[in-house]
Design a protein around this motif. Structure first.
Motif, PDB file in Angstrom:
ATOM      1  N   GLN A   1       0.853  -1.231  -0.131  1.00 11.55           N
ATOM      2  CA  GLN A   1       0.052  -0.206   0.209  1.00 11.55           C
ATOM      3  C   GLN A   1       0.828   1.455   0.017  1.00 11.55           C
ATOM      4  N   ILE A   2       1.914   1.204   0.909  1.00  9.96           N
ATOM      5  CA  ILE A   2       2.615   2.467   0.836  1.00  9.96           C
ATOM      6  C   ILE A   2       3.331   2.767  -0.532  1.00  9.96           C
ATOM      7  N   ILE A   3       3.962   1.468  -1.216  1.00  9.37           N
ATOM      8  CA  ILE A   3       4.416   1.725  -2.533  1.00  9.37           C
ATOM      9  C   ILE A   3       3.307   2.243  -3.624  1.00  9.37           C
ATOM     10  N   LEU A   4       2.103   1.814  -3.468  1.00  9.96           N
ATOM     11  CA  LEU A   4       1.070   2.118  -4.488  1.00  9.96           C
ATOM     12  C   LEU A   4       0.899   3.598  -4.266  1.00  9.96           C
ATOM     13  N   GLN A   5       0.833   4.231  -3.128  1.00 12.52           N
ATOM     14  CA  GLN A   5       0.514   5.524  -2.756  1.00 12.52           C
ATOM     15  C   GLN A   5       1.390   6.107  -3.177  1.00 12.52           C
ATOM     16  N   LYS A   6       2.832   6.017  -3.011  1.00 11.20           N
ATOM     17  CA  LYS A   6       3.795   6.727  -3.621  1.00 11.20           C
ATOM     18  C   LYS A   6       3.895   6.601  -5.028  1.00 11.20           C
ATOM     19  N   ILE A   7       3.413   5.746  -5.682  1.00 10.24           N
ATOM     20  CA  ILE A   7       3.376   5.738  -7.064  1.00 10.24           C
ATOM     21  C   ILE A   7       2.139   6.570  -7.590  1.00 10.24           C
ATOM     22  N   ARG A   8       1.284   6.483  -6.795  1.00  7.91           N
ATOM     23  CA  ARG A   8       0.113   7.317  -7.085  1.00  7.91           C
ATOM     24  C   ARG A   8       0.382   8.885  -7.003  1.00  7.91           C
ATOM     25  N   LYS A   9       1.145   9.141  -5.931  1.00  5.92           N
ATOM     26  CA  LYS A   9       1.411  10.513  -5.770  1.00  5.92           C
ATOM     27  C   LYS A   9       2.468  10.947  -6.598  1.00  5.92           C
ATOM     28  N   THR A  10       3.381  10.162  -7.195  1.00  7.56           N
ATOM     29  CA  THR A  10       4.472  10.590  -7.977  1.00  7.56           C
ATOM     30  C   THR A  10       3.883  10.960  -9.399  1.00  7.56           C
ATOM     31  N   ILE A  11       2.765   9.921  -9.798  1.00  5.98           N
ATOM     32  CA  ILE A  11       2.131  10.333 -11.334  1.00  5.98           C
ATOM     33  C   ILE A  11       1.439  11.606 -10.836  1.00  5.98           C
TER      34      ILE A  11
ATOM     35  N   GLU B   1      14.281  -1.350  -5.020  1.00  2.18           N
ATOM     36  CA  GLU B   1      13.677  -0.153  -4.642  1.00  2.18           C
ATOM     37  C   GLU B   1      13.286   0.363  -5.961  1.00  2.18           C
ATOM     38  N   ILE B   2      11.968   0.988  -5.640  1.00  5.85           N
ATOM     39  CA  ILE B   2      11.157   1.406  -6.765  1.00  5.85           C
ATOM     40  C   ILE B   2      11.566   2.762  -7.279  1.00  5.85           C
ATOM     41  N   PRO B   3      11.938   3.263  -8.663  1.00  3.48           N
ATOM     42  CA  PRO B   3      12.451   4.236  -9.233  1.00  3.48           C
ATOM     43  C   PRO B   3      11.470   5.491  -9.430  1.00  3.48           C
ATOM     44  N   TYR B   4      11.027   6.016  -8.233  1.00  5.57           N
ATOM     45  CA  TYR B   4      10.032   6.944  -8.216  1.00  5.57           C
ATOM     46  C   TYR B   4      10.124   8.103  -9.322  1.00  5.57           C
ATOM     47  N   GLU B   5      11.597   8.607  -9.209  1.00  2.00           N
ATOM     48  CA  GLU B   5      12.087   9.551 -10.015  1.00  2.00           C
ATOM     49  C   GLU B   5      12.015   9.326 -11.529  1.00  2.00           C
ATOM     50  N   LEU B   6      12.079   7.987 -11.899  1.00  2.66           N
ATOM     51  CA  LEU B   6      12.168   7.574 -13.276  1.00  2.66           C
ATOM     52  C   LEU B   6      10.443   7.616 -13.857  1.00  2.66           C
ATOM     53  N   ILE B   7       9.419   7.158 -12.680  1.00  2.00           N
ATOM     54  CA  ILE B   7       8.170   7.057 -13.052  1.00  2.00           C
ATOM     55  C   ILE B   7       7.813   8.328 -13.162  1.00  2.00           C
ATOM     56  N   TRP B   8       8.132   9.362 -12.507  1.00  2.00           N
ATOM     57  CA  TRP B   8       7.883  10.828 -12.679  1.00  2.00           C
ATOM     58  C   TRP B   8       8.362  11.287 -14.026  1.00  2.00           C
ATOM     59  N   GLU B   9       9.478  10.989 -14.436  1.00  2.00           N
ATOM     60  CA  GLU B   9      10.002  11.378 -15.826  1.00  2.00           C
ATOM     61  C   GLU B   9       9.152  10.750 -16.929  1.00  2.00           C
ATOM     62  N   ILE B  10       8.858   9.460 -16.716  1.00  2.00           N
ATOM     63  CA  ILE B  10       8.040   8.782 -17.870  1.00  2.00           C
ATOM     64  C   ILE B  10       6.593   9.526 -17.925  1.00  2.00           C
ATOM     65  N   VAL B  11       6.041   9.714 -16.737  1.00  2.00           N
ATOM     66  CA  VAL B  11       4.465  10.495 -16.987  1.00  2.00           C
ATOM     67  C   VAL B  11       4.723  11.766 -17.263  1.00  2.00           C
ATOM     68  N   ARG B  12       5.665  12.488 -16.977  1.00  2.00           N
ATOM     69  CA  ARG B  12       5.774  13.797 -17.222  1.00  2.00           C
ATOM     70  C   ARG B  12       6.137  14.227 -18.866  1.00  2.00           C
ATOM     71  N   TYR B  13       6.830  13.123 -19.440  1.00  2.00           N
ATOM     72  CA  TYR B  13       7.025  13.044 -20.953  1.00  2.00           C
ATOM     73  C   TYR B  13       5.724  13.098 -21.561  1.00  2.00           C
ATOM     74  N   LYS B  14       4.876  12.371 -21.261  1.00  2.00           N
ATOM     75  CA  LYS B  14       3.468  12.063 -21.821  1.00  2.00           C
ATOM     76  C   LYS B  14       3.241  12.406 -23.258  1.00  2.00           C
ATOM     77  N   LYS B  15       3.955  11.641 -24.097  1.00  2.00           N
ATOM     78  CA  LYS B  15       3.974  11.586 -25.232  1.00  2.00           C
ATOM     79  C   LYS B  15       2.303  10.781 -25.725  1.00  2.00           C
TER      80      LYS B  15
END
Length: 115
Positions: free
Chosen positions: A19-29, A97-111
């Motif tokens: 749950q902690i990981i999923l919440q952090k992924i959600r927040k990162t997105i 370790e989950i790469p939250y910064e990379l997730i942020w970059e991927i979503v931010r790119y939003k092609k």
């Protein structure tokens, strides 16, 4: 099995450590693109822009999958080499370790495809 209606319901169905990981992924997105709205699509958390699904995330027993646009995966291929990937998904192992910064970059790119 009861149908999941909200992302909170979905996340709460997992053990607390996941749950902690999923919440952090959600927040990162959400931080990567605050214009996205949340919904459940195909039974999993989905963030969309207008009517287009931008990214899904899905928890499994040993990993979490992120489903961004395939074009976004292509752009970030060099950074994704440590992870299992396909045309549609990136798998992040729960024992690493989950790469939250990379997730942020991927979503931010939003092609986003135009169709």
């Amino acid at each position: 099995m009861q149908e999941t209606k909200t992302i909170d319901d979905y996340i709460s169905s997992f053990p607390s450590d996941v749950q902690i990981i999923l919440q952090k992924i959600r927040k990162t997105i959400r931080e990567a693109n605050p214009d996205l709205t949340e919904t459940i699509n195909y039974g999993v958390p989905t963030l969309k822009l207008s009517w287009k699904n931008i990214v899904h995330f899905w928890a499994f027993k040993k990993h979490i999958s992120l489903f961004p646009w395939p074009e976004n995966i292509k752009v970030f291929l060099p950074k994704l080499s440590p992870y299992k990937i396909s045309k549609w998904t990136i798998q992040f192992s729960l024992d690493k370790e989950i790469p939250y910064e990379l997730i942020w970059e991927i979503v931010r790119y939003k092609k986003i495809p135009r169709n």
